[in-house]
Design a protein around this motif. Structure first.
Motif, PDB file in Angstrom:
ATOM      1  N   SER A 189      -2.164   2.583   8.402  1.00 33.41           N
ATOM      2  CA  SER A 189      -3.072   1.542   7.463  1.00 33.41           C
ATOM      3  C   SER A 189      -3.523   0.734   8.861  1.00 33.41           C
ATOM      4  CB  SER A 189      -2.222   0.616   7.087  1.00 33.41           C
ATOM      5  OG  SER A 189      -0.784   0.290   7.911  1.00 33.41           O
ATOM      6  N   HIS A 190      -3.580   1.108  10.033  1.00 34.32           N
ATOM      7  CA  HIS A 190      -3.798   0.347  11.310  1.00 34.32           C
ATOM      8  C   HIS A 190      -4.789   1.365  11.807  1.00 34.32           C
ATOM      9  CE1 HIS A 190      -3.778  -0.341  15.710  1.00 34.32           C
ATOM     10  NE2 HIS A 190      -4.081  -1.197  15.631  1.00 34.32           N
ATOM     11  N   THR A 191      -4.543   2.806  11.376  1.00 34.05           N
ATOM     12  CA  THR A 191      -6.230   3.199  11.906  1.00 34.05           C
ATOM     13  C   THR A 191      -7.529   3.462  11.187  1.00 34.05           C
ATOM     14  OG1 THR A 191      -5.102   5.421  12.602  1.00 34.05           O
ATOM     15  CG2 THR A 191      -7.096   5.836  12.240  1.00 34.05           C
ATOM     16  N   ALA A 192      -6.888   3.110  10.111  1.00 32.42           N
ATOM     17  CA  ALA A 192      -7.949   2.307   8.528  1.00 32.42           C
ATOM     18  C   ALA A 192      -8.439   1.478   9.027  1.00 32.42           C
ATOM     19  CB  ALA A 192      -8.026   2.658   7.640  1.00 32.42           C
ATOM     20  N   ASP A 218      -1.764   8.450  -0.018  1.00 30.94           N
ATOM     21  CA  ASP A 218      -1.178   8.007  -1.277  1.00 30.94           C
ATOM     22  C   ASP A 218      -0.616   7.390  -1.508  1.00 30.94           C
ATOM     23  OD1 ASP A 218      -2.996  10.911  -1.758  1.00 30.94           O
ATOM     24  OD2 ASP A 218      -1.407  12.312  -1.938  1.00 30.94           O
ATOM     25  N   ARG A 219       0.805   7.308  -1.025  1.00 36.75           N
ATOM     26  CA  ARG A 219       1.405   6.440  -0.948  1.00 36.75           C
ATOM     27  C   ARG A 219       0.853   4.334  -0.907  1.00 36.75           C
ATOM     28  NH1 ARG A 219       4.483   9.450   2.840  1.00 36.75           N
ATOM     29  NH2 ARG A 219       4.782   8.739   4.145  1.00 36.75           N
ATOM     30  N   LEU A 220       0.422   4.706   0.323  1.00 38.55           N
ATOM     31  CA  LEU A 220      -0.621   3.792   0.086  1.00 38.55           C
ATOM     32  C   LEU A 220      -0.985   3.507  -0.757  1.00 38.55           C
ATOM     33  CD1 LEU A 220      -1.460   3.229   4.127  1.00 38.55           C
ATOM     34  CD2 LEU A 220      -0.142   2.382   3.426  1.00 38.55           C
ATOM     35  N   ARG A 221      -2.380   4.822  -1.287  1.00 43.00           N
ATOM     36  CA  ARG A 221      -3.037   3.965  -2.750  1.00 43.00           C
ATOM     37  C   ARG A 221      -2.345   3.524  -3.323  1.00 43.00           C
ATOM     38  NH1 ARG A 221      -5.563   8.825  -0.570  1.00 43.00           N
ATOM     39  NH2 ARG A 221      -7.191   8.524  -0.084  1.00 43.00           N
ATOM     40  N   GLU A 222      -1.189   4.149  -3.991  1.00 46.37           N
ATOM     41  CA  GLU A 222      -0.304   3.935  -4.382  1.00 46.37           C
ATOM     42  C   GLU A 222       0.319   2.382  -4.733  1.00 46.37           C
ATOM     43  OE1 GLU A 222       3.492   6.109  -4.886  1.00 46.37           O
ATOM     44  OE2 GLU A 222       1.752   7.852  -5.157  1.00 46.37           O
ATOM     45  N   GLU A 231     -11.009   4.190   2.916  1.00 44.76           N
ATOM     46  CA  GLU A 231     -10.259   2.889   3.417  1.00 44.76           C
ATOM     47  C   GLU A 231      -9.923   1.395   2.567  1.00 44.76           C
ATOM     48  OE1 GLU A 231     -12.702   1.835   5.727  1.00 44.76           O
ATOM     49  OE2 GLU A 231     -13.933   4.080   5.553  1.00 44.76           O
ATOM     50  N   LEU A 232      -8.903   0.999   3.751  1.00 46.15           N
ATOM     51  CA  LEU A 232      -8.299   0.057   3.749  1.00 46.15           C
ATOM     52  C   LEU A 232      -9.118  -0.888   2.073  1.00 46.15           C
ATOM     53  CD1 LEU A 232      -6.956  -1.935   6.745  1.00 46.15           C
ATOM     54  CD2 LEU A 232      -5.895  -0.419   5.366  1.00 46.15           C
ATOM     55  N   THR A 233      -8.605  -1.032   1.302  1.00 46.94           N
ATOM     56  CA  THR A 233      -8.614  -2.184   0.422  1.00 46.94           C
ATOM     57  C   THR A 233      -8.504  -3.879   0.891  1.00 46.94           C
ATOM     58  OG1 THR A 233      -6.196  -2.486  -0.684  1.00 46.94           O
ATOM     59  CG2 THR A 233      -7.704  -0.730  -1.763  1.00 46.94           C
TER      60      THR A 233
END
Length: 291
Positions: A189-192, A218-222, A231-233
């Motif tokens: 997430s920091h890289t994104a 995938d876990r972050l998308r969930e 990309e970050l939402t």
């Protein structure tokens, strides 16, 4: 001091001066001299890095290093720790790291800057701030704070920058844990956000495979924190910003003790040193950004 972000601004110019040492030829040479060699194809000496950043805690095991470094693959750490302590004691590693910092600063900043009044002033301010930070709940900071401060101002400055960096990092890890982000999810997430390593550099340096990286995405998308394009939402962006703001708050004590005017002065002095370091190639090309 009412603006916690002043501490972040100061950290942003101090941190490169701390972290550049691990990518420097001086560090590679000093680690090789104590028996910790750079692996072929790596941008830094992994075994030396793990040993040098954890040495102030003593000959700790891989679990302690994974816990305190947070976003490295434990398997990568376990390849180097505790083997490193059979090659060189923590005391030898710390001495080698300080010699590397000495050589790096002299090369990047020049002898005139190292011996300047500005460096002496920056060292005094940075050490004052670093000594004002609290030890409880800050394992990497507390270990560094127990080390003797060098008499030479440029080395004292580098040690204080190291303490302040670790103090902020310790608090940040507590917040990542509270947010339910494991080490790899935090890294992804920091890289994104575009503020850290490129994905390729992050995977290489931190020891993660493409499959592990994709699984974390995938876990972050969930959780609704990342979109299909990686990309970050909006929610992910808000979370990352909240984490930084809260890290500012938890890390404000050193700068509050220093005071607003002195913090601004330290930021000015350290910023000039950091700019000199960055223009002389403090980090390998292509290391940072979205890539």
């Amino acid at each position: 001091m009412t603006d916690d972000r002043a501490g972040r601004r100061c950290n942003n110019v101090l941190n490169p001066l701390h972290s550049a040492v691990y990518f420097s030829p001086e560090f590679t040479g000093e680690m090789k001299a104590v028996g910790l060699e750079k692996e072929p194809g790596s941008v830094f000496t992994a075994g030396g890095y793990f040993a040098a950043r954890s040495a102030a805690m003593g000959p700790v095991g891989p679990g302690t290093v994974t816990a305190t470094f947070y976003n490295f693959n434990h398997e990568l750490i376990a390849r180097h720790i505790p083997v490193a302590w059979t090659v060189a004691s923590p005391e030898r590693v710390l001495a080698a790291r300080l010699r590397a910092a000495d050589g790096m600063l002299r090369r990047m900043l020049g002898e005139e800057a190292v011996a300047s009044k500005d460096m002496a002033e920056a060292a005094e301010l940075a050490v004052t701030a670093a000594r004002a930070a609290g030890r409880p709940g800050r394992p990497l900071y507390a270990a560094e704070a127990d080390q003797p401060i060098a008499e030479e101002p440029h080395l004292a400055f580098w040690q204080a920058a190291t303490m302040l960096r670790e103090h902020r990092g310790d608090g940040h890890i507590a917040l990542l844990t509270h947010a339910g982000l494991d080490g790899l999810e935090a890294l992804v997430s920091h890289t994104a956000s575009g503020r850290g390593f490129t994905p390729r550099a992050a995977r290489s340096i931190r020891g993660w495979s493409r499959a592990e990286w994709s699984a974390a995405e995938d876990r972050l998308r969930e959780r609704g924190l990342m979109d299909a394009a990686g990309e970050l939402t909006d929610a992910g962006d808000v979370l990352r910003k909240e984490l930084e703001y809260e890290t500012d708050r938890l890390g404000s004590a050193p700068y509050a003790a220093l005071g607003a005017a002195a913090t601004e002065r330290l930021t000015e002095l350290a910023g000039a040193f950091a700019m000199s370091a960055l223009t002389t190639g403090a980090f390998p090309d292509g290391l940072f950004g979205k890539g």
